[in-house]
Design a protein around this motif. Sequence first.
Motif, PDB file in Angstrom:
ATOM      1  N   ALA A 172     -10.396 -48.674 -12.573  1.00 50.93           N
ATOM      2  CA  ALA A 172     -11.018 -48.785 -13.893  1.00 50.93           C
ATOM      3  C   ALA A 172     -11.405 -47.395 -14.408  1.00 50.93           C
ATOM      4  O   ALA A 172     -11.828 -46.541 -13.632  1.00 50.93           O
ATOM      5  CB  ALA A 172     -12.253 -49.670 -13.823  1.00 50.93           C
ATOM      6  N   PRO A 173     -11.248 -47.185 -15.717  1.00 48.90           N
ATOM      7  CA  PRO A 173     -11.650 -45.894 -16.296  1.00 48.90           C
ATOM      8  C   PRO A 173     -13.138 -45.623 -16.085  1.00 48.90           C
ATOM      9  O   PRO A 173     -13.931 -46.559 -15.932  1.00 48.90           O
ATOM     10  CB  PRO A 173     -11.334 -46.054 -17.774  1.00 48.90           C
ATOM     11  CG  PRO A 173     -10.368 -47.169 -17.864  1.00 48.90           C
ATOM     12  CD  PRO A 173     -10.676 -48.079 -16.717  1.00 48.90           C
ATOM     13  N   LEU A 174     -13.470 -44.346 -16.112  1.00 50.67           N
ATOM     14  CA  LEU A 174     -14.830 -43.915 -15.774  1.00 50.67           C
ATOM     15  C   LEU A 174     -15.460 -43.163 -16.939  1.00 50.67           C
ATOM     16  O   LEU A 174     -14.783 -42.413 -17.641  1.00 50.67           O
ATOM     17  CB  LEU A 174     -14.715 -42.967 -14.578  1.00 50.67           C
ATOM     18  CG  LEU A 174     -15.775 -42.978 -13.489  1.00 50.67           C
ATOM     19  CD1 LEU A 174     -15.912 -44.370 -12.903  1.00 50.67           C
ATOM     20  CD2 LEU A 174     -15.392 -41.983 -12.399  1.00 50.67           C
ATOM     21  N   ILE A 175     -16.756 -43.376 -17.116  1.00 51.64           N
ATOM     22  CA  ILE A 175     -17.547 -42.509 -17.986  1.00 51.64           C
ATOM     23  C   ILE A 175     -18.600 -41.888 -17.086  1.00 51.64           C
ATOM     24  O   ILE A 175     -19.324 -42.610 -16.400  1.00 51.64           O
ATOM     25  CB  ILE A 175     -18.203 -43.304 -19.134  1.00 51.64           C
ATOM     26  CG1 ILE A 175     -17.112 -43.875 -20.046  1.00 51.64           C
ATOM     27  CG2 ILE A 175     -19.183 -42.436 -19.922  1.00 51.64           C
ATOM     28  CD1 ILE A 175     -17.632 -44.728 -21.188  1.00 51.64           C
ATOM     29  N   ILE A 176     -18.648 -40.576 -17.050  1.00 45.97           N
ATOM     30  CA  ILE A 176     -19.554 -39.902 -16.124  1.00 45.97           C
ATOM     31  C   ILE A 176     -20.687 -39.251 -16.907  1.00 45.97           C
ATOM     32  O   ILE A 176     -20.445 -38.478 -17.831  1.00 45.97           O
ATOM     33  CB  ILE A 176     -18.797 -38.838 -15.294  1.00 45.97           C
ATOM     34  CG1 ILE A 176     -17.595 -39.497 -14.585  1.00 45.97           C
ATOM     35  CG2 ILE A 176     -19.735 -38.185 -14.282  1.00 45.97           C
ATOM     36  CD1 ILE A 176     -16.629 -38.502 -13.969  1.00 45.97           C
ATOM     37  N   LEU A 177     -21.907 -39.588 -16.558  1.00 51.06           N
ATOM     38  CA  LEU A 177     -23.076 -39.063 -17.264  1.00 51.06           C
ATOM     39  C   LEU A 177     -23.925 -38.216 -16.327  1.00 51.06           C
ATOM     40  O   LEU A 177     -24.161 -38.598 -15.174  1.00 51.06           O
ATOM     41  CB  LEU A 177     -23.918 -40.210 -17.830  1.00 51.06           C
ATOM     42  CG  LEU A 177     -23.210 -41.152 -18.810  1.00 51.06           C
ATOM     43  CD1 LEU A 177     -24.134 -42.285 -19.236  1.00 51.06           C
ATOM     44  CD2 LEU A 177     -22.708 -40.387 -20.036  1.00 51.06           C
ATOM     45  N   GLY A 178     -24.372 -37.085 -16.853  1.00 51.52           N
ATOM     46  CA  GLY A 178     -25.239 -36.204 -16.074  1.00 51.52           C
ATOM     47  C   GLY A 178     -26.669 -36.695 -16.124  1.00 51.52           C
ATOM     48  O   GLY A 178     -26.983 -37.701 -16.764  1.00 51.52           O
ATOM     49  N   PRO A 179     -27.581 -35.976 -15.451  1.00 48.59           N
ATOM     50  CA  PRO A 179     -28.973 -36.421 -15.348  1.00 48.59           C
ATOM     51  C   PRO A 179     -29.790 -36.173 -16.614  1.00 48.59           C
ATOM     52  O   PRO A 179     -30.950 -36.561 -16.670  1.00 48.59           O
ATOM     53  CB  PRO A 179     -29.513 -35.604 -14.181  1.00 48.59           C
ATOM     54  CG  PRO A 179     -28.695 -34.352 -14.212  1.00 48.59           C
ATOM     55  CD  PRO A 179     -27.335 -34.754 -14.673  1.00 48.59           C
ATOM     56  N   GLY A 180     -29.226 -35.507 -17.622  1.00 48.44           N
ATOM     57  CA  GLY A 180     -29.950 -35.327 -18.876  1.00 48.44           C
ATOM     58  C   GLY A 180     -30.747 -34.043 -18.966  1.00 48.44           C
ATOM     59  O   GLY A 180     -31.538 -33.858 -19.883  1.00 48.44           O
ATOM     60  N   ASP A 204     -26.695 -30.879 -16.178  1.00 54.77           N
ATOM     61  CA  ASP A 204     -25.557 -31.593 -16.760  1.00 54.77           C
ATOM     62  C   ASP A 204     -24.305 -30.716 -16.697  1.00 54.77           C
ATOM     63  O   ASP A 204     -23.243 -31.154 -16.258  1.00 54.77           O
ATOM     64  CB  ASP A 204     -25.838 -31.945 -18.236  1.00 54.77           C
ATOM     65  CG  ASP A 204     -26.691 -33.193 -18.384  1.00 54.77           C
ATOM     66  OD1 ASP A 204     -26.996 -33.830 -17.350  1.00 54.77           O
ATOM     67  OD2 ASP A 204     -27.061 -33.534 -19.521  1.00 54.77           O
ATOM     68  N   ASN A 205     -24.460 -29.483 -17.147  1.00 54.33           N
ATOM     69  CA  ASN A 205     -23.313 -28.585 -17.194  1.00 54.33           C
ATOM     70  C   ASN A 205     -22.723 -28.376 -15.802  1.00 54.33           C
ATOM     71  O   ASN A 205     -21.515 -28.427 -15.607  1.00 54.33           O
ATOM     72  CB  ASN A 205     -23.720 -27.247 -17.813  1.00 54.33           C
ATOM     73  CG  ASN A 205     -24.048 -27.406 -19.297  1.00 54.33           C
ATOM     74  OD1 ASN A 205     -23.700 -28.424 -19.901  1.00 54.33           O
ATOM     75  ND2 ASN A 205     -24.716 -26.425 -19.875  1.00 54.33           N
ATOM     76  N   GLU A 206     -23.611 -28.156 -14.834  1.00 55.67           N
ATOM     77  CA  GLU A 206     -23.159 -27.920 -13.456  1.00 55.67           C
ATOM     78  C   GLU A 206     -22.346 -29.101 -12.919  1.00 55.67           C
ATOM     79  O   GLU A 206     -21.204 -28.959 -12.489  1.00 55.67           O
ATOM     80  CB  GLU A 206     -24.413 -27.793 -12.586  1.00 55.67           C
ATOM     81  CG  GLU A 206     -24.595 -26.464 -11.893  1.00 55.67           C
ATOM     82  CD  GLU A 206     -25.882 -26.516 -11.073  1.00 55.67           C
ATOM     83  OE1 GLU A 206     -26.826 -25.815 -11.464  1.00 55.67           O
ATOM     84  OE2 GLU A 206     -25.946 -27.282 -10.083  1.00 55.67           O
ATOM     85  N   VAL A 207     -22.965 -30.303 -12.968  1.00 52.92           N
ATOM     86  CA  VAL A 207     -22.319 -31.441 -12.310  1.00 52.92           C
ATOM     87  C   VAL A 207     -21.161 -31.994 -13.135  1.00 52.92           C
ATOM     88  O   VAL A 207     -20.192 -32.495 -12.566  1.00 52.92           O
ATOM     89  CB  VAL A 207     -23.326 -32.559 -11.964  1.00 52.92           C
ATOM     90  CG1 VAL A 207     -24.343 -32.063 -10.935  1.00 52.92           C
ATOM     91  CG2 VAL A 207     -24.019 -33.111 -13.196  1.00 52.92           C
ATOM     92  N   LEU A 208     -21.243 -31.895 -14.456  1.00 47.77           N
ATOM     93  CA  LEU A 208     -20.166 -32.466 -15.264  1.00 47.77           C
ATOM     94  C   LEU A 208     -18.900 -31.611 -15.199  1.00 47.77           C
ATOM     95  O   LEU A 208     -17.783 -32.133 -15.235  1.00 47.77           O
ATOM     96  CB  LEU A 208     -20.621 -32.667 -16.713  1.00 47.77           C
ATOM     97  CG  LEU A 208     -21.654 -33.787 -16.898  1.00 47.77           C
ATOM     98  CD1 LEU A 208     -22.157 -33.839 -18.335  1.00 47.77           C
ATOM     99  CD2 LEU A 208     -21.077 -35.147 -16.493  1.00 47.77           C
ATOM    100  N   VAL A 209     -19.064 -30.300 -15.086  1.00 46.61           N
ATOM    101  CA  VAL A 209     -17.885 -29.452 -14.933  1.00 46.61           C
ATOM    102  C   VAL A 209     -17.194 -29.786 -13.606  1.00 46.61           C
ATOM    103  O   VAL A 209     -15.969 -29.962 -13.547  1.00 46.61           O
ATOM    104  CB  VAL A 209     -18.281 -27.953 -15.011  1.00 46.61           C
ATOM    105  CG1 VAL A 209     -17.120 -27.073 -14.537  1.00 46.61           C
ATOM    106  CG2 VAL A 209     -18.680 -27.590 -16.439  1.00 46.61           C
ATOM    107  N   ALA A 210     -17.990 -29.951 -12.565  1.00 48.83           N
ATOM    108  CA  ALA A 210     -17.410 -30.329 -11.265  1.00 48.83           C
ATOM    109  C   ALA A 210     -16.736 -31.691 -11.361  1.00 48.83           C
ATOM    110  O   ALA A 210     -15.623 -31.898 -10.853  1.00 48.83           O
ATOM    111  CB  ALA A 210     -18.508 -30.350 -10.197  1.00 48.83           C
TER     112      ALA A 210
END
Lengths: 315, 450
Positions: free
Chosen positions: A124-132, A137-143
């Motif tokens: 299933a497709p994914l939507i990934i959200l950072g901690p806000g 957000d930038n760190e984990v979402l880039v990874a």
Amino acid sequence: MPPVETPVEKWAGKIHEVNLGGDARRLVVGGETTLPFLHFEGAIPHPPAVAVEVQDRPPASWAPELRASWGEAMEDPASWAKKAVEYGADLIVLYLSSAHPDDQNTGPQEAKKTVTRVLSTVDAPLIILGPGIAEKDNEVLVAAAEAAAGRRVALGFCEQKNYRTIIAACMANNHVAVAKTPVEINLAKQLNILICDMGLAPDSILMDPTTGALGYGLEYTYSVMERLRLAGLQGDKMAAMPMFCTVGEEAWRQKEARATEGIPAAWGDIATRALRWEELTAMTLLLAGADVVVLRHPQVVQRIKATIQKLMTKE
Amino acid sequence: MALTGIEIYKHLPKTNCKECGQPTCLAFAMKLAQKGIELSKCPHVSPEAAAALEAAAKPPMRLVTIGVGDKKLEVGNETVLFRHEKTFLNPTGIMVRVADNQPAAEVESLVAEVASYSLERVGMELRPNGFAVDNRSHNPSSFAQCVATIRAKSQLPLVLISQDPSALETALEKVGQERPLIYAADSHNSEGVIKLAKKYQCPLAIRAEDGLGQLAELSDLAAKAGVEDIVLDPGTRGFASSLEALTQIRRLALKKNFRPLGYPVITFPGEGAATPEEEVLLAGEHVAKYANIIVLDHFSPGHAYPLLTLRQNIYTDPQKPIQVSPGMYTIGSPRDNSPLLITTNFSLTYFSVAGEVEASGFPSWLLIADTEGLSVLTSWAAGKFDAEKIAKTVKGFNAQDSVRHRKLIIPGAVAVLRGELEDELSGWEIMVGPREAVDIGGFLKRVWAN
């Protein structure tokens, strides 16, 4: 008496079609050329999608009713996602909550590991959200963006004060951005414009107008969404992004979904009330144009799926 | 659809006699279009022109009253398709179905439960509006008996549901003076039922089985027979079909000024739903999209509360945001060592803050200042949420008696007030909270953990 003519509006615009997912399972949202579920007037090529919210660590603060409904699956985001798909989730929203400094303050390595595991467990497709928190957000979402290359996930939240890094990660890896603005039509359009100015295509944006739960600002969200949808259909391309609503999170945050003691008898039994709270929030926003509703309770997922199917069927 | 000034002008005498007090007939027409003057001020308008103008000036959707007295239900008179265009005016009436073939004891307990159901939310009372008595027994005397049983327990407005004019009449003999809604005239019984509506001067529902064309014909028939208060049932029951029909009716009434469908609409979500849970969802659809009266087949507090809350949300005037009453609010069961926070009385601000505090798990005291419904930054900029106002609020609601400590958490957006506030509130420590409500949980965890 004159005959009754079907009152059809002519819309010049069309909601952008956003593609998500990899080769094994694709999902398209958007594409409408009419208001929600008005099949007599225009095309609704794709039903609104039901997403299930999965957290990367067991959410201790969730209401007992919710935790009981998922049980042990919550211990592991991949098993949780798998179970969500079994309940009918069209896509998974994976919250990297553990990266919050007030939580476990996990970093990009952990994010990468989690995303990879979830992606290898479900199609299933994914939507990934950072901690806000912008920095985190930038760190984990880039990874996460790198780990999910080839699977066209959505990444969020891009907000006015922090979107550049996330958008760059979307562009580098062919992902979709989730743009979030605080219940205001012009701010929503403005952020879409800023994102497109960076070079991300309009069909790679989902917009989150900020969800207010039933009884907690639902009417503001409802009207802003109606206005955005009308603007999109009238031809404003920067208002024509499919809309994304965090229904479960907002509904289950409220007292009505949590309080078991010291409440009036008129509120009714907690499980009944809490589930209806989430369902009615979802239902109302679907009628305002939601293209993705993010839900929490498995029974709500099933009921809203079934309802969308009915709304999509011409009787 | 109201007439423009030019369209009105065509019907006027065009003599510029000034007897209406306006300099010209055109000026009078313009004023009339804006509803700034009455047509009766023109002494020379012909009866034909007056009739034409009055018909055009009628509201596109009629206001229909069901019941009498202070619990009567007024529905219709809506002027927009989307609440943001202006506002929805008369909240959907929510009626609970009572079948006349139920044992009397069951009827009594259901009626007692519904009639006493009431709760308060942001200063407004939420309650269902009445009962729909259904002649399931097909027996006129059971029908009248059931109406009497309900009336012994409650004076809320009624819908009388039967296809049989003689059954309807036995009930109307008892309650015909109370303006119950007669449901329904259809293609089989229209003559008899329309007669009853005339005889008892009651509002009349009409039901089509075959589309909006038939609905319009029946409505036209009733109107021509002299029934003024009409309620429409397009006969559609499902999620998609009722959304389609109700949207078309609302559009035809408001945008096309199509008189035969310019009336309130009644729906029966229980008939289109497989379960009580699904019924709530379909009822929710009908609240948002264009039902004026909803008849519910099931009633339980856990279903009624969310549905009534939705109705309140949808019918809130977007131009007049709901204000929360200023005062000291409790979140959870706070004690004298629990956090004390202050914010403004804009409902959305209150709800955001209260929701986050609730979710944080910290029982707390939440002090709400009277900022005339403005949010934190707006009220601060307008001088309605300054140090003086905050200090007055703290003292006015006796915060010092609620908490043993002397710590007040203020919104991060008004951090600048801290120094001034510590002068105004001597002995208090002013703590600056987060700018965004969403960060309150983390903030409390950091500063109030022990």
